[in-house]
Design an enzyme around this catalytic site. Structure first.
Site, PDB file in Angstrom:
ATOM      1  N   CYS A  68      53.861  39.620  30.777  1.00 34.12           N
ATOM      2  CA  CYS A  68      52.482  39.322  31.047  1.00 34.12           C
ATOM      3  C   CYS A  68      51.471  40.474  30.365  1.00 34.12           C
ATOM      4  CB  CYS A  68      52.367  39.474  32.587  1.00 34.12           C
ATOM      5  SG  CYS A  68      50.765  38.946  33.257  1.00 34.12           S
ATOM      6  N   CYS A 101      48.177  45.076  35.626  1.00 35.58           N
ATOM      7  CA  CYS A 101      48.151  45.355  37.049  1.00 35.58           C
ATOM      8  C   CYS A 101      49.089  46.349  37.271  1.00 35.58           C
ATOM      9  CB  CYS A 101      48.569  43.908  37.845  1.00 35.58           C
ATOM     10  SG  CYS A 101      47.495  42.480  37.550  1.00 35.58           S
ATOM     11  N   CYS A 125      52.664  46.132  38.992  1.00 33.85           N
ATOM     12  CA  CYS A 125      53.594  44.946  38.650  1.00 33.85           C
ATOM     13  C   CYS A 125      54.788  44.925  37.825  1.00 33.85           C
ATOM     14  CB  CYS A 125      52.788  43.714  38.111  1.00 33.85           C
ATOM     15  SG  CYS A 125      53.595  41.942  38.216  1.00 33.85           S
ATOM     16  N   CYS A 157      57.068  27.786  46.524  1.00 39.30           N
ATOM     17  CA  CYS A 157      55.831  28.623  45.895  1.00 39.30           C
ATOM     18  C   CYS A 157      56.501  28.942  44.437  1.00 39.30           C
ATOM     19  CB  CYS A 157      55.295  29.901  46.563  1.00 39.30           C
ATOM     20  SG  CYS A 157      54.980  29.446  48.271  1.00 39.30           S
ATOM     21  N   CYS A 182      53.222  25.212  46.159  1.00 42.81           N
ATOM     22  CA  CYS A 182      52.227  26.194  46.106  1.00 42.81           C
ATOM     23  C   CYS A 182      52.696  26.607  44.581  1.00 42.81           C
ATOM     24  CB  CYS A 182      52.256  27.214  47.078  1.00 42.81           C
ATOM     25  SG  CYS A 182      51.212  28.686  46.623  1.00 42.81           S
ATOM     26  N   CYS A 185      45.202  30.003  49.090  1.00 38.59           N
ATOM     27  CA  CYS A 185      45.801  31.174  49.401  1.00 38.59           C
ATOM     28  C   CYS A 185      45.414  32.398  48.700  1.00 38.59           C
ATOM     29  CB  CYS A 185      47.607  30.933  49.193  1.00 38.59           C
ATOM     30  SG  CYS A 185      48.664  32.183  49.559  1.00 38.59           S
ATOM     31  N   ARG A 205      50.341  35.855  56.277  1.00 38.26           N
ATOM     32  CA  ARG A 205      51.891  35.918  55.742  1.00 38.26           C
ATOM     33  C   ARG A 205      51.995  37.580  55.484  1.00 38.26           C
ATOM     34  NH1 ARG A 205      51.916  32.836  51.121  1.00 38.26           N
ATOM     35  NH2 ARG A 205      52.134  31.034  52.639  1.00 38.26           N
TER      36      ARG A 205
END
Ligand code: SAM
Ligand code: DTB
Ligand code: SF4
Length: 348
Positions: free
Chosen positions: A54, A58, A61, A98, A129, A189, A261
Protein backbone atom coordinates in the site's frame (compact mmCIF):
# COMPACT_ATOMS: atom_id res chain seq x y z
CA UNK A 1 -41.50 18.90 26.29
CA UNK A 2 -39.01 17.67 23.75
CA UNK A 3 -36.40 15.12 24.77
CA UNK A 4 -33.10 16.91 24.41
CA UNK A 5 -30.17 15.10 22.79
CA UNK A 6 -27.08 16.16 24.74
CA UNK A 7 -24.72 18.41 22.83
CA UNK A 8 -21.38 16.84 23.46
CA UNK A 9 -18.33 19.00 23.97
CA UNK A 10 -14.80 17.84 24.60
CA UNK A 11 -15.10 18.85 28.26
CA UNK A 12 -18.28 16.82 28.70
CA UNK A 13 -16.80 13.78 26.99
CA UNK A 14 -13.69 13.99 29.16
CA UNK A 15 -15.92 14.23 32.21
CA UNK A 16 -17.56 10.95 31.15
CA UNK A 17 -14.12 9.31 30.96
CA UNK A 18 -13.13 10.64 34.36
CA UNK A 19 -16.05 9.21 36.29
CA UNK A 20 -15.45 6.28 38.63
CA UNK A 21 -15.43 3.09 36.56
CA UNK A 22 -18.64 1.72 38.10
CA UNK A 23 -20.55 4.93 37.43
CA UNK A 24 -19.37 5.06 33.83
CA UNK A 25 -20.16 1.40 33.19
CA UNK A 26 -23.59 1.66 34.80
CA UNK A 27 -24.44 4.67 32.65
CA UNK A 28 -23.17 3.02 29.46
CA UNK A 29 -24.97 -0.24 30.16
CA UNK A 30 -28.22 1.60 30.87
CA UNK A 31 -27.95 3.39 27.50
CA UNK A 32 -27.10 0.08 25.85
CA UNK A 33 -30.17 -1.69 27.28
CA UNK A 34 -32.44 1.14 26.18
CA UNK A 35 -31.47 0.56 22.53
CA UNK A 36 -30.32 -3.04 22.09
CA UNK A 37 -30.79 -6.61 23.25
CA UNK A 38 -27.84 -6.67 25.68
CA UNK A 39 -27.14 -10.34 24.90
CA UNK A 40 -27.02 -10.11 21.11
CA UNK A 41 -23.74 -9.48 19.31
CA UNK A 42 -23.38 -8.91 15.57
CA UNK A 43 -20.81 -11.21 13.95
CA UNK A 44 -18.68 -10.21 10.95
CA UNK A 45 -15.85 -12.04 9.20
CA UNK A 46 -12.98 -10.29 7.42
CA UNK A 47 -11.09 -11.18 4.26
CA UNK A 48 -8.14 -9.35 2.77
CA UNK A 49 -8.89 -9.33 -0.97
CA UNK A 50 -5.73 -7.40 -1.87
CA UNK A 51 -2.83 -7.63 0.54
CA UNK A 52 0.27 -5.47 0.94
CA UNK A 53 2.24 -2.88 -1.06
CA UNK A 54 0.00 0.00 0.00
CA UNK A 55 1.37 3.46 -0.90
CA UNK A 56 0.07 5.05 2.34
CA UNK A 57 2.25 5.43 5.42
CA UNK A 58 -0.18 4.57 8.27
CA UNK A 59 2.30 3.99 11.11
CA UNK A 60 0.42 1.01 12.53
CA UNK A 61 -0.06 -0.96 9.35
CA UNK A 62 1.52 -4.24 8.25
CA UNK A 63 0.56 -3.45 4.65
CA UNK A 64 2.27 -0.11 4.11
CA UNK A 65 5.05 -0.28 1.52
CA UNK A 66 6.99 2.25 3.61
CA UNK A 67 7.94 -0.29 6.29
CA UNK A 68 9.76 -3.64 6.28
CA UNK A 69 7.11 -5.84 7.86
CA UNK A 70 7.97 -9.03 5.98
CA UNK A 71 4.48 -9.21 4.47
CA UNK A 72 4.26 -10.68 0.97
CA UNK A 73 2.23 -8.63 -1.46
CA UNK A 74 -0.62 -10.41 -3.17
CA UNK A 75 -2.76 -9.72 -6.22
CA UNK A 76 -6.49 -9.12 -6.03
CA UNK A 77 -8.09 -12.45 -5.07
CA UNK A 78 -10.04 -14.32 -7.74
CA UNK A 79 -13.81 -14.46 -7.39
CA UNK A 80 -13.98 -18.18 -6.57
CA UNK A 81 -11.64 -17.71 -3.59
CA UNK A 82 -13.81 -14.90 -2.29
CA UNK A 83 -16.91 -17.04 -2.69
CA UNK A 84 -15.29 -19.97 -0.86
CA UNK A 85 -14.21 -17.72 2.02
CA UNK A 86 -17.65 -16.11 2.32
CA UNK A 87 -19.28 -19.53 2.32
CA UNK A 88 -16.96 -20.70 5.11
CA UNK A 89 -17.75 -17.55 7.08
CA UNK A 90 -21.47 -18.18 6.68
CA UNK A 91 -21.08 -21.81 7.71
CA UNK A 92 -19.37 -20.82 10.94
CA UNK A 93 -22.05 -18.28 11.83
CA UNK A 94 -21.04 -14.87 10.43
CA UNK A 95 -23.83 -12.79 8.96
CA UNK A 96 -21.66 -10.04 7.48
CA UNK A 97 -18.67 -10.49 5.20
CA UNK A 98 -16.15 -7.62 5.11
CA UNK A 99 -13.54 -7.36 2.37
CA UNK A 100 -10.48 -5.14 2.74
CA UNK A 101 -8.01 -3.94 0.11
CA UNK A 102 -4.65 -2.26 0.76
CA UNK A 103 -5.34 0.65 -1.57
CA UNK A 104 -5.13 4.40 -1.18
CA UNK A 105 -8.25 4.45 -3.37
CA UNK A 106 -9.66 2.04 -5.96
CA UNK A 107 -9.55 2.71 -9.71
CA UNK A 108 -12.81 2.27 -11.58
CA UNK A 109 -11.50 -0.99 -13.07
CA UNK A 110 -10.62 -2.31 -9.64
CA UNK A 111 -14.08 -1.31 -8.49
CA UNK A 112 -15.62 -3.47 -11.25
CA UNK A 113 -13.94 -6.51 -9.71
CA UNK A 114 -15.02 -5.60 -6.17
CA UNK A 115 -18.59 -5.13 -7.41
CA UNK A 116 -18.53 -8.73 -8.68
CA UNK A 117 -17.37 -9.82 -5.23
CA UNK A 118 -20.19 -7.91 -3.55
CA UNK A 119 -22.62 -9.74 -5.87
CA UNK A 120 -21.22 -13.09 -4.74
CA UNK A 121 -21.60 -12.20 -1.04
CA UNK A 122 -25.13 -10.88 -1.54
CA UNK A 123 -26.06 -14.07 -3.44
CA UNK A 124 -25.10 -15.99 -0.30
CA UNK A 125 -27.66 -13.94 1.64
CA UNK A 126 -25.04 -12.18 3.75
CA UNK A 127 -24.53 -8.51 4.48
CA UNK A 128 -21.59 -7.11 2.51
CA UNK A 129 -19.03 -4.57 3.69
CA UNK A 130 -15.89 -3.34 1.93
CA UNK A 131 -12.99 -1.10 2.88
CA UNK A 132 -11.03 0.11 -0.12
CA UNK A 133 -9.61 3.48 0.92
CA UNK A 134 -10.85 6.84 -0.39
CA UNK A 135 -13.87 6.96 -2.70
CA UNK A 136 -15.34 9.53 -5.06
CA UNK A 137 -19.07 10.26 -4.97
CA UNK A 138 -19.75 8.35 -8.23
CA UNK A 139 -17.79 5.35 -6.91
CA UNK A 140 -19.87 5.31 -3.74
CA UNK A 141 -23.00 5.41 -5.87
CA UNK A 142 -21.79 2.43 -7.91
CA UNK A 143 -21.19 0.44 -4.71
CA UNK A 144 -24.67 1.30 -3.46
CA UNK A 145 -26.17 0.14 -6.77
CA UNK A 146 -24.23 -3.12 -6.39
CA UNK A 147 -26.09 -3.78 -3.14
CA UNK A 148 -23.30 -2.92 -0.69
CA UNK A 149 -24.61 -2.69 2.89
CA UNK A 150 -21.65 -1.06 4.72
CA UNK A 151 -18.50 0.84 3.78
CA UNK A 152 -15.69 0.90 6.37
CA UNK A 153 -13.45 3.95 6.43
CA UNK A 154 -11.90 4.81 9.76
CA UNK A 155 -10.99 8.26 11.00
CA UNK A 156 -8.50 6.25 13.10
CA UNK A 157 -7.84 8.81 15.87
CA UNK A 158 -8.43 12.41 16.96
CA UNK A 159 -7.87 15.23 14.44
CA UNK A 160 -5.13 16.50 16.80
CA UNK A 161 -3.18 13.21 16.93
CA UNK A 162 -3.80 12.22 13.31
CA UNK A 163 -0.58 13.80 12.01
CA UNK A 164 1.47 11.54 14.30
CA UNK A 165 0.01 8.50 12.56
CA UNK A 166 -0.44 9.24 8.85
CA UNK A 167 1.12 11.84 6.57
CA UNK A 168 -0.03 10.66 3.13
CA UNK A 169 -3.66 11.71 3.48
CA UNK A 170 -5.48 14.22 5.63
CA UNK A 171 -8.16 13.82 8.26
CA UNK A 172 -10.40 15.96 6.01
CA UNK A 173 -9.91 13.50 3.12
CA UNK A 174 -11.37 10.83 5.37
CA UNK A 175 -14.37 13.01 6.16
CA UNK A 176 -14.93 13.60 2.43
CA UNK A 177 -15.08 9.86 1.76
CA UNK A 178 -17.43 9.35 4.70
CA UNK A 179 -19.70 12.06 3.28
CA UNK A 180 -19.78 10.35 -0.14
CA UNK A 181 -20.65 7.04 1.51
CA UNK A 182 -23.36 8.65 3.64
CA UNK A 183 -24.85 10.52 0.66
CA UNK A 184 -24.98 7.35 -1.44
CA UNK A 185 -27.21 5.64 1.12
CA UNK A 186 -24.67 2.98 2.16
CA UNK A 187 -24.40 2.43 5.93
CA UNK A 188 -21.29 4.04 7.38
CA UNK A 189 -18.75 2.01 9.37
CA UNK A 190 -16.09 4.23 10.92
CA UNK A 191 -13.95 4.00 14.02
CA UNK A 192 -10.29 3.82 14.84
CA UNK A 193 -7.41 2.46 16.86
CA UNK A 194 -6.65 2.82 20.55
CA UNK A 195 -3.24 2.36 22.11
CA UNK A 196 -1.17 4.24 19.51
CA UNK A 197 0.33 6.52 22.17
CA UNK A 198 -2.58 8.96 22.09
CA UNK A 199 -3.78 10.70 25.24
CA UNK A 200 -7.16 10.28 26.92
CA UNK A 201 -8.04 13.69 25.50
CA UNK A 202 -7.31 12.29 22.03
CA UNK A 203 -9.58 9.33 22.71
CA UNK A 204 -12.31 11.75 23.79
CA UNK A 205 -11.77 13.96 20.74
CA UNK A 206 -11.75 10.91 18.42
CA UNK A 207 -15.14 9.71 19.75
CA UNK A 208 -16.51 13.23 19.65
CA UNK A 209 -15.54 13.51 15.96
CA UNK A 210 -17.52 10.36 15.19
CA UNK A 211 -20.52 11.38 17.27
CA UNK A 212 -20.55 14.84 15.67
CA UNK A 213 -20.62 13.62 12.08
CA UNK A 214 -23.80 14.80 10.32
CA UNK A 215 -25.10 11.38 11.34
CA UNK A 216 -23.08 9.06 13.60
CA UNK A 217 -21.83 5.89 11.87
CA UNK A 218 -24.12 2.87 12.05
CA UNK A 219 -21.05 0.81 12.93
CA UNK A 220 -18.06 1.90 15.03
CA UNK A 221 -15.06 -0.45 15.05
CA UNK A 222 -12.73 0.06 18.02
CA UNK A 223 -9.39 -1.60 17.36
CA UNK A 224 -6.75 -2.17 20.00
CA UNK A 225 -3.43 -1.57 18.23
CA UNK A 226 -1.83 -4.80 17.01
CA UNK A 227 1.87 -3.99 17.24
CA UNK A 228 3.47 -4.99 13.95
CA UNK A 229 7.24 -5.54 13.92
CA UNK A 230 8.89 -3.21 11.42
CA UNK A 231 6.32 -0.41 11.78
CA UNK A 232 7.04 2.79 13.74
CA UNK A 233 4.49 1.56 16.32
CA UNK A 234 6.12 -1.81 16.96
CA UNK A 235 7.31 -0.92 20.45
CA UNK A 236 4.51 1.31 21.77
CA UNK A 237 3.54 0.39 25.35
CA UNK A 238 0.19 -1.38 25.47
CA UNK A 239 -2.94 0.46 26.56
CA UNK A 240 -4.40 -0.50 29.95
CA UNK A 241 -7.46 -2.70 29.21
CA UNK A 242 -9.47 -0.70 31.78
CA UNK A 243 -8.92 2.41 29.64
CA UNK A 244 -10.02 0.46 26.56
CA UNK A 245 -13.22 -0.58 28.37
CA UNK A 246 -13.82 3.02 29.41
CA UNK A 247 -13.47 4.06 25.77
CA UNK A 248 -16.07 1.47 24.70
CA UNK A 249 -18.42 2.80 27.39
CA UNK A 250 -17.99 6.41 26.27
CA UNK A 251 -18.58 5.37 22.64
CA UNK A 252 -21.83 3.69 23.70
CA UNK A 253 -23.04 6.81 25.55
CA UNK A 254 -22.12 9.18 22.71
CA UNK A 255 -23.57 6.97 19.96
CA UNK A 256 -26.49 5.15 21.61
CA UNK A 257 -27.85 3.47 18.48
CA UNK A 258 -24.58 2.55 16.72
CA UNK A 259 -23.13 -0.94 16.76
CA UNK A 260 -19.79 -0.70 18.56
CA UNK A 261 -17.41 -3.38 17.31
CA UNK A 262 -14.62 -4.99 19.32
CA UNK A 263 -12.25 -5.26 16.40
CA UNK A 264 -8.50 -5.90 16.14
CA UNK A 265 -6.64 -6.86 19.30
CA UNK A 266 -9.20 -9.20 20.84
CA UNK A 267 -6.67 -12.02 20.62
CA UNK A 268 -4.62 -10.29 23.29
CA UNK A 269 -7.59 -9.56 25.59
CA UNK A 270 -8.70 -11.71 28.49
CA UNK A 271 -12.22 -13.12 28.57
CA UNK A 272 -12.89 -10.80 31.50
CA UNK A 273 -11.86 -7.70 29.56
CA UNK A 274 -14.07 -8.72 26.62
CA UNK A 275 -16.97 -9.44 28.99
CA UNK A 276 -16.64 -5.93 30.41
CA UNK A 277 -16.56 -4.51 26.87
CA UNK A 278 -19.85 -6.29 26.08
CA UNK A 279 -21.33 -4.95 29.31
CA UNK A 280 -20.09 -1.45 28.42
CA UNK A 281 -21.94 -1.60 25.11
CA UNK A 282 -19.80 -3.41 22.55
CA UNK A 283 -22.18 -5.45 20.40
CA UNK A 284 -20.26 -6.59 17.36
CA UNK A 285 -17.09 -8.60 16.77
CA UNK A 286 -14.86 -9.85 14.00
CA UNK A 287 -15.06 -13.63 14.08
CA UNK A 288 -12.76 -16.00 12.20
CA UNK A 289 -9.16 -17.13 12.41
CA UNK A 290 -7.77 -14.07 10.67
CA UNK A 291 -8.33 -10.34 10.55
CA UNK A 292 -6.67 -8.90 7.43
CA UNK A 293 -3.06 -9.97 7.88
CA UNK A 294 -2.89 -10.82 11.60
CA UNK A 295 -4.42 -13.59 13.71
CA UNK A 296 -7.80 -13.07 15.31
CA UNK A 297 -9.11 -14.65 18.52
CA UNK A 298 -9.53 -18.40 18.11
CA UNK A 299 -13.00 -19.39 16.84
CA UNK A 300 -13.47 -22.23 19.35
CA UNK A 301 -12.50 -19.85 22.11
CA UNK A 302 -15.06 -17.29 20.88
CA UNK A 303 -17.78 -19.92 20.80
CA UNK A 304 -16.95 -20.92 24.37
CA UNK A 305 -16.87 -17.26 25.44
CA UNK A 306 -20.32 -16.58 23.93
CA UNK A 307 -21.65 -19.69 25.73
CA UNK A 308 -20.12 -18.68 29.05
CA UNK A 309 -21.62 -15.19 28.77
CA UNK A 310 -24.99 -16.29 27.38
CA UNK A 311 -24.44 -14.17 24.28
CA UNK A 312 -26.03 -15.10 20.97
CA UNK A 313 -25.23 -13.80 17.48
CA UNK A 314 -27.54 -11.14 16.11
CA UNK A 315 -29.36 -12.30 13.00
CA UNK A 316 -30.05 -9.22 10.85
CA UNK A 317 -33.54 -8.74 9.48
CA UNK A 318 -32.42 -9.24 5.89
CA UNK A 319 -30.31 -12.32 6.54
CA UNK A 320 -31.70 -14.94 4.18
CA UNK A 321 -29.06 -17.56 3.53
CA UNK A 322 -29.95 -19.41 0.39
CA UNK A 323 -28.61 -22.88 1.10
CA UNK A 324 -30.13 -24.64 -1.95
CA UNK A 325 -27.03 -24.50 -4.08
CA UNK A 326 -24.56 -25.45 -1.38
CA UNK A 327 -24.57 -29.07 -0.39
CA UNK A 328 -22.33 -28.70 2.66
CA UNK A 329 -23.74 -25.52 4.11
CA UNK A 330 -25.17 -25.40 7.59
CA UNK A 331 -27.34 -22.61 8.88
CA UNK A 332 -26.35 -19.68 11.07
CA UNK A 333 -27.78 -21.82 13.86
CA UNK A 334 -24.33 -23.39 13.81
CA UNK A 335 -25.60 -26.56 12.20
CA UNK A 336 -27.53 -27.95 15.15
CA UNK A 337 -30.89 -27.03 13.66
CA UNK A 338 -32.01 -26.24 17.16
CA UNK A 339 -31.31 -29.73 18.48
CA UNK A 340 -29.00 -28.47 21.18
CA UNK A 341 -31.62 -26.55 23.10
CA UNK A 342 -30.87 -23.09 21.74
CA UNK A 343 -33.73 -23.11 19.27
CA UNK A 344 -34.97 -19.64 20.22
CA UNK A 345 -31.59 -18.07 19.35
CA UNK A 346 -28.95 -18.61 16.77
CA UNK A 347 -25.52 -19.36 18.18
CA UNK A 348 -22.01 -19.64 16.86
N1 SAM B 1 -6.63 0.49 3.11
C1 SAM B 1 -7.91 0.86 3.53
C2 SAM B 1 -7.90 2.06 4.44
O1 SAM B 1 -6.99 2.19 5.27
O2 SAM B 1 -8.81 2.88 4.33
C3 SAM B 1 -8.67 -0.27 4.18
C4 SAM B 1 -7.99 -1.30 5.05
S1 SAM B 1 -7.28 -0.73 6.57
C5 SAM B 1 -6.24 -2.05 6.98
C6 SAM B 1 -8.61 -0.69 7.71
C7 SAM B 1 -8.37 -0.26 9.14
O3 SAM B 1 -7.79 -1.32 9.87
C8 SAM B 1 -7.46 0.91 9.40
O4 SAM B 1 -8.08 2.12 9.19
C9 SAM B 1 -7.12 0.72 10.87
O5 SAM B 1 -8.04 1.41 11.70
C10 SAM B 1 -7.25 -0.79 11.06
N2 SAM B 1 -5.91 -1.39 11.30
C11 SAM B 1 -4.96 -1.59 10.38
N3 SAM B 1 -3.84 -2.09 10.95
C12 SAM B 1 -4.10 -2.21 12.26
C13 SAM B 1 -3.32 -2.63 13.39
N4 SAM B 1 -2.06 -3.03 13.25
N5 SAM B 1 -3.88 -2.62 14.61
C14 SAM B 1 -5.17 -2.19 14.76
N6 SAM B 1 -5.94 -1.77 13.74
C15 SAM B 1 -5.41 -1.76 12.51
C1 DTB C 1 -11.33 -2.13 11.21
O1 DTB C 1 -11.56 -1.10 11.87
N1 DTB C 1 -10.59 -3.15 11.65
C2 DTB C 1 -10.44 -4.15 10.62
C3 DTB C 1 -11.39 -3.64 9.52
N2 DTB C 1 -11.77 -2.36 9.98
C4 DTB C 1 -11.00 -3.66 8.12
C5 DTB C 1 -9.04 -4.38 10.22
C6 DTB C 1 -8.14 -4.76 11.38
C7 DTB C 1 -6.78 -5.02 10.85
C8 DTB C 1 -5.83 -5.52 11.89
C9 DTB C 1 -4.47 -5.71 11.40
C10 DTB C 1 -4.30 -6.72 10.33
O2 DTB C 1 -4.88 -7.84 10.38
O3 DTB C 1 -3.52 -6.45 9.40
FE1 SF4 D 1 -2.79 1.24 3.39
FE2 SF4 D 1 -5.08 1.01 4.76
FE3 SF4 D 1 -2.74 0.05 5.75
FE4 SF4 D 1 -3.11 2.67 5.62
S1 SF4 D 1 -4.32 1.22 6.84
S2 SF4 D 1 -1.25 1.56 4.98
S3 SF4 D 1 -4.31 2.85 3.72
S4 SF4 D 1 -3.81 -0.67 3.94
Amino acid sequence: MTSATPTWTLARVLALFEQPFNDLLFQAHTVHRAHFDPNAVQVSTLLSIKTGACPEDCAYCAQSSKYETGLERERLLPLDEVRAAALRARETGATRFCMGAAWRNPTDKQLDKVIDMIGVVKDLGMEACVTLGMLTAPQAKRLKDAGLDYYNHNIDTSPEFYGEVISTRRFEDRLDTLAHVRDSGINVCSGGILGMGESRQDRASFLLSLANLPRPPESVPLNMLVRIPGTPMAEIPSLDPIEFIRTVAVARILMPTSHVRLSAGREGMTDEAQAWCFFAGANSIFYGDKLLTTDNADQNHDRALFDKLGIHPLIPAGFTPDTDDDEDVTSPMGGCGGACGHSHHAHL
